[in-house]
Design an enzyme around this catalytic site. Structure first.
Site, PDB file in Angstrom:
ATOM      1  CE  LYS A 212      -2.193   3.284   2.722  1.00  0.00           C
ATOM      2  NZ  LYS A 212      -1.975   4.195   1.623  1.00  0.00           N
ATOM      3  CB  SER A 266       4.850  10.108  10.141  1.00  0.00           C
ATOM      4  OG  SER A 266       3.620   9.429  10.241  1.00  0.00           O
ATOM      5  CB  THR A 267       7.505   9.069  14.646  1.00  0.00           C
ATOM      6  OG1 THR A 267       8.773   9.248  14.018  1.00  0.00           O
ATOM      7  CG2 THR A 267       7.705   8.449  16.011  1.00  0.00           C
ATOM      8  CB  VAL A 269       1.658   6.511  10.604  1.00  0.00           C
ATOM      9  CG1 VAL A 269       1.204   5.234   9.905  1.00  0.00           C
ATOM     10  CG2 VAL A 269       0.753   7.671  10.201  1.00  0.00           C
ATOM     11  CD  GLU A 293      14.650   2.217   9.220  1.00  0.00           C
ATOM     12  OE1 GLU A 293      15.034   3.212   9.867  1.00  0.00           O
ATOM     13  OE2 GLU A 293      14.928   1.056   9.542  1.00  0.00           O
ATOM     14  CB  CYS A 327      13.448  10.653   6.348  1.00  0.00           C
ATOM     15  SG  CYS A 327      14.431   9.676   5.229  1.00  0.00           S
TER      16      CYS A 327
HETATM   17  P1  NAD Z   1       2.890   8.696   6.627  1.00  0.00           P
HETATM   18  O1  NAD Z   1       3.275   8.140   7.956  1.00  0.00           O
HETATM   19  O2  NAD Z   1       1.827   9.710   6.586  1.00  0.00           O
HETATM   20  O3  NAD Z   1       2.441   7.503   5.653  1.00  0.00           O
HETATM   21  C1  NAD Z   1       3.226   6.328   5.440  1.00  0.00           C
HETATM   22  C2  NAD Z   1       2.310   5.222   4.958  1.00  0.00           C
HETATM   23  O4  NAD Z   1       1.469   4.782   6.036  1.00  0.00           O
HETATM   24  C3  NAD Z   1       1.362   5.679   3.857  1.00  0.00           C
HETATM   25  O5  NAD Z   1       1.231   4.644   2.916  1.00  0.00           O
HETATM   26  C4  NAD Z   1       0.073   5.940   4.617  1.00  0.00           C
HETATM   27  O6  NAD Z   1      -1.069   5.877   3.805  1.00  0.00           O
HETATM   28  C5  NAD Z   1       0.095   4.824   5.634  1.00  0.00           C
HETATM   29  N1  NAD Z   1      -0.744   5.027   6.831  1.00  0.00           N
HETATM   30  C6  NAD Z   1      -1.213   6.186   7.348  1.00  0.00           C
HETATM   31  N2  NAD Z   1      -1.944   5.945   8.467  1.00  0.00           N
HETATM   32  C7  NAD Z   1      -1.938   4.603   8.670  1.00  0.00           C
HETATM   33  C8  NAD Z   1      -2.492   3.729   9.663  1.00  0.00           C
HETATM   34  N3  NAD Z   1      -3.197   4.197  10.696  1.00  0.00           N
HETATM   35  N4  NAD Z   1      -2.288   2.389   9.536  1.00  0.00           N
HETATM   36  C9  NAD Z   1      -1.550   1.910   8.513  1.00  0.00           C
HETATM   37  N5  NAD Z   1      -1.001   2.693   7.557  1.00  0.00           N
HETATM   38  C10 NAD Z   1      -1.174   4.021   7.624  1.00  0.00           C
HETATM   39  O7  NAD Z   1       4.256   9.241   5.963  1.00  0.00           O
HETATM   40  P2  NAD Z   1       4.465  10.146   4.655  1.00  0.00           P
HETATM   41  O8  NAD Z   1       3.892  11.502   4.922  1.00  0.00           O
HETATM   42  O9  NAD Z   1       4.057   9.426   3.429  1.00  0.00           O
HETATM   43  O10 NAD Z   1       6.058  10.253   4.627  1.00  0.00           O
HETATM   44  C11 NAD Z   1       6.761  11.199   5.353  1.00  0.00           C
HETATM   45  C12 NAD Z   1       7.321  10.622   6.631  1.00  0.00           C
HETATM   46  O11 NAD Z   1       8.147   9.513   6.320  1.00  0.00           O
HETATM   47  C13 NAD Z   1       8.219  11.588   7.376  1.00  0.00           C
HETATM   48  O12 NAD Z   1       7.949  11.512   8.760  1.00  0.00           O
HETATM   49  C14 NAD Z   1       9.623  11.075   7.071  1.00  0.00           C
HETATM   50  O13 NAD Z   1      10.596  11.417   8.043  1.00  0.00           O
HETATM   51  C15 NAD Z   1       9.400   9.611   6.983  1.00  0.00           C
HETATM   52  N6  NAD Z   1      10.422   8.945   6.192  1.00  0.00           N
HETATM   53  C16 NAD Z   1      11.389   8.233   6.852  1.00  0.00           C
HETATM   54  C17 NAD Z   1      12.395   7.606   6.146  1.00  0.00           C
HETATM   55  C18 NAD Z   1      13.450   6.811   6.876  1.00  0.00           C
HETATM   56  O14 NAD Z   1      14.165   6.059   6.219  1.00  0.00           O
HETATM   57  N7  NAD Z   1      13.575   6.945   8.188  1.00  0.00           N
HETATM   58  C19 NAD Z   1      12.426   7.690   4.758  1.00  0.00           C
HETATM   59  C20 NAD Z   1      11.423   8.404   4.093  1.00  0.00           C
HETATM   60  C21 NAD Z   1      10.428   9.025   4.829  1.00  0.00           C
END
Ligand code: NAD
Length: 543
Positions: A212, A266-267, A269, A293, A327
C-alpha cells in the site's frame, strides 16, 4: 534444478546522468514529460495480477500544478485488502518453491528495466507526481531504486552463504526460509526508490506481499508495478492496493497469517501500527516482524574550526533539496558565534538565489511541497515564527498555493535552543538555526543529543580533529547515519546503509543485509552420519 553454486553479478551503483542541455537523456525525459502530461492515466489496483477497480475514483495531480489532471486511481476498501492477502497466500507455495536463482534473475532484470527502458518513464512520473526536479528524480527513482534491486540480490546470495561449521561426522546447515504468511509493505510519498524497495526486499527473500503506497505517490507506484510485471514477477507475489491507511492497517493487523510489516513513514503512524499489531497478538500464527523507518529532526553542528563554504553548501543542499522533504534533511543547525556573521551573509544570499517553480522548467532548484495539508502545516509554523519573540525569519517565509503548494526556502533564527522548530519534524523547506557561544562546544554537543526525540541523521563540521572525536563520542546515539564534513542527506545503497534509532525507527538499515535478515526465519538442520546406537555413555561402564 540447478547444479552449481552460482554467483550473482556483483552489484554496482548506477551512474547518475546529468540532464545538461544537449544530452540525450534530457531530450528523452522532456519528451516523456510532454507525453505523460497529455494523457489521463487510469491506475487500478493490481491483485493477483488482475486490474481491479472500485466505485471510488480519486484524481491525481502534480503538487506544483494542481489544476492539471494526471490520472485516476481507485480507492480500496477492506474487502480489496483481504482479496490481496488471499492472492498473496495462494501464490506463496509456488513462489517459495522457485529456486533463489529465479528470484534473483527477476529482480536483476527489473533493475535493468529501471535503469534502461523505463528510466525516463519512472523519472518523469516521479517528477510529475511528487514534484521532484529531474536531478532529484534521477538519484531516487532511477538510480537508488536500481541500486536497491541489484544490491539486495547480492545480499541475498551472501546471506544464503552464511553457514555454520560442521564437526566430524555431522553436517550443519541453515536454511533461510521465507516467513510463513504475508508481508504488508507501507510506503511513504517522498521516495520512489523506497516505494519499490519495501515490497521487493521481502519478495527477493521468497516472501509474498501486499503493498500500500502513500496516495500522493500512486502515480509513480503504478510504474513500479509495470516494471515488476515486465521483469516476470509472477502474479500475486506483490499486490498493489489503495486503502486509506487505517482501513488497510486494520485488516493487516487482524489477519492470522500476517507475519511482518515493512514500513517507512511518520513516527506517529508507525506507533499506531505497532499498537494495532500488539492488540492482535493472540490471533497471529507467528510473531510478526515489525520494521519501520520513521521521522527525523536531523542536525548540522559546526565547530569554530569549520570551513564556512563547505558548511553553507551542506546547509543549502541538505535543507532545501526536494523541498526539505527527505527524512534525512537538515532541519536544525548549531553554528558557533565566531562563524555566524560570515556564514549568515553568504547563506542568506545563496538561499535568495534559489529558484522555485514547476519541475518541468529545468532551471528550478525546488518544486512544490507534496499536498495542501503539508503546505498548511508549514505555513502555520512559518507564520508563528514571524510572531514569536524568540524566533526570526531571516530569509524566505512566503507561501503561495494559488497554482501549486509552494513554500519558499526559509531560515528561522532562534535564540531558544528548545524552540518548537528545533525539535519537531516539519518535513518541508524550513531550517532553524541556533547560534551558540563558540567556547561552549561540549555543552552544545549535549544539547544536540538531547533536544529532539529522533535519531536519524546528523552531521558535524570541523577542521579540529579533537573536536571531531568529541562529537563522535557525545553524539553516538544521536544519529543512525552520521556524517563528518558532509551534508546529512544522500545515503547511497551499499555504501551508507540507512536508518535511525530512538523515535526514528527500528534501524534495520535498508540497503544492507541487515534489512533482508528480517524477512527470513532460519531453520537449522543437523544431519548425523554416525548416529549412536546405544543410550549408555562410556563413562558408565564398570571399571
Ligand atoms: P505517513 O506516515 O503519513 O504515511 C506512510 C504510509 O502509512 C502511507 O502509505 C500511509 O497511507 C500509511 N498510513 C497512514 N496511516 C496509517 C495507519 N493508521 N495504519 C496503517 N497505515 C497508515 O508518511 P508520509 O507523509 O508518506 O512520509 C513522510 C514521513 O516519512 C516523514 O515523517 C519522514 O521522516 C518519513 N520517512 C522516513 C524515512 C526513513 O528512512 N527513516 C524515509 C522516508 C520518509
Amino acid at each position: 534444478m540447478y547444479s552449481g553454486f552460482y554467483q550473482v553479478p556483483k552489484a554496482w551503483n548506477e551512474t547518475v546522468k546529468s540532464y545538461a542541455p544537449g544530452t540525450p537523456e534530457r531530450d528523452e525525459i522532456k519528451a516523456m514529460l510532454t507525453q505523460l502530461r497529455s494523457e489521463v492515466k487510469d491506475v487500478p489496483m493490481v491483485i493477483g495480477g488482475k486490474r481491479v477497480k472500485s466505485e471510488k475514483q480519486k484524481s491525481l495531480h502534480p503538487p506544483h500544478d494542481f489544476n492539471h489532471l494526471l490520472g485516476y486511481y481507485y480507492e480500496s476498501d477492506a474487502s480489496h485488502v483481504t482479496m490481496a492477502i488471499d492472492a498473496a497466500l495462494e501464490v506463496r507455495p509456488y513462489w517459495q518453491a522457485l529456486e533463489w536463482q529465479d528470484r534473483a534473475a527477476i529482480f536483476l532484470r527489473a533493475a535493468d528495466l529501471v535503469s534502461g527502458p523505463f528510466r525516463a518513464k519512472i523519472n518523469a512520473a516521479t517528477m510529475l507526481g511528487q514534484s521532484k526536479t529531474v536531478h532529484q528524480a534521477e538519484i531516487d527513482a532511477a538510480c537508488e531504486f536500481a541500486d536497491f534491486l541489484r544490491y539486495n540480490v547480492q545480499f541475498m546470495s551472501e546471506i544464503y552463504g552464511m553457514q555454520p561449521v560442521s564437526d566430524h561426522g555431522i553436517w550443519n546447515r541453515i536454511e533461510y526460509r521465507p516467513l510463513e504468511g504475508f508481508i504488508y509493505a507501507l510506503t511513504p510519498f517522498n521516495f520512489t526508490a523506497i516505494a519499490g524497495n519495501l515490497p521487493s526486499a521481502p519478495a527477493i527473500m521468497g516472501n509474498v506481499v501486499v503493498w500500500k503506497p502513500a496516495n500522493t505517490q500512486i502515480y509513480a507506484a503504478s510504474v513500479i508495478m509495470e516494471i515488476f510485471e515486465e521483469a516476470g514477477l509472477p502474479d500475486g507475489v506483490i499486490n498493489l492496493v489503495f486503502p486509506s491507511g487505517p482501513v488497510g492497517g486494520k485488516v493487516m493487523a487482524a489477519h492470522p497469517d500476517f507475519v511482518g510489516v515493512h514500513f517507512t513513514g511518520s513516527t506517529t503512524v508507525f506507533s499506531k501500527i505497532w499498537k494495532a499489531i500488539g492488540d492482535n497478538v493472540s490471533i497471529h500464527n507467528t510473531y510478526p516482524k515489525i520494521v519501520g523507518e520513521t521521522g527525523g529532526k536531523d542536525f548540522v553542528v559546526a565547530h569554530k574550526s569549520a570551513d564556512v563554504n563547505t558548511l553553507r553548501t551542506a546547509l543549502v543542499r541538505g535543507a532545501f533539496e526536494y523541498q526539505g522533504q527527505k527524512c534525512s534533511a537538515a532541519s536544525r543547525a548549531y553554528i558557533p558565534d565566531n562563524l555566524w556573521p560570515e556564514l549568515k551573509e553568504s547563506l542568506v544570499s545563496d538561499v535568495k538565489s534559489i529558484k522555485m517553480g514547476p519541475v518541468e522548467d529545468f532551471t528550478n532548484f525546488m518544486g512544490a511541497v507534496i499536498d495542501e495539508a503539508s503546505f498548511d502545516k508549514l505555513s502555520m509554523f512559518i507564520e508563528n515564527a514571524k510572531k514569536d519573540a524568540d524566533a526570526e525569519v531571516i530569509v524566505g517565509g512566503n507561501c503561495d498555493k494559488s497554482t501549486g503548494y509552494f513554500i519558499e526556502p526559509t531560515i528561522i533564527l532562534t535564540s531558544n535552543p528548545h524552540y518548537i522548530t528545533m525539535h519537531e519534524e516539519l518535513f518541508g523547506p524550513v531550517l532553524t538555526i541556533y547560534v551558540y557561544e563558540a567556547e561552549k562546544w561540549l555543552e552544545t554537543l549535549n544539547l544536540v543529543d538531547q533536544t529532539s526525540p529522533y535519531a536519524l541523521t546528523g552531521a558535524v563540521f570541523a577542521h579540529d580533529r579533537f573536536a571531531i572525536e568529541q562529537a563522535n563520542e557525545v553524539l553516538v546515539n544521536a544519529a543512525g547515519n552520521y556524517y563528518i564534513n558532509d551534508k546529512p542527506t544522500g545515503a547511497v545503497v551499499g555504501q551508507q546503509p540507512f536508518g535511525g534509532a530512538r523515535a526514528s525507527g527500528t534501524n534495520d538499515k535498508s540497503g544492507s543485509p541487515l534489512n533482508l535478515l528480517r524477512w527470513v526465519s532460519p531453520r537449522t538442520i543437523k544431519e548425523n552420519f554416525n548416529p549412536p546406537t546405544d543410550y549408555r555413555y562410556p563413562f558408565m561402564e564398570a571399571e
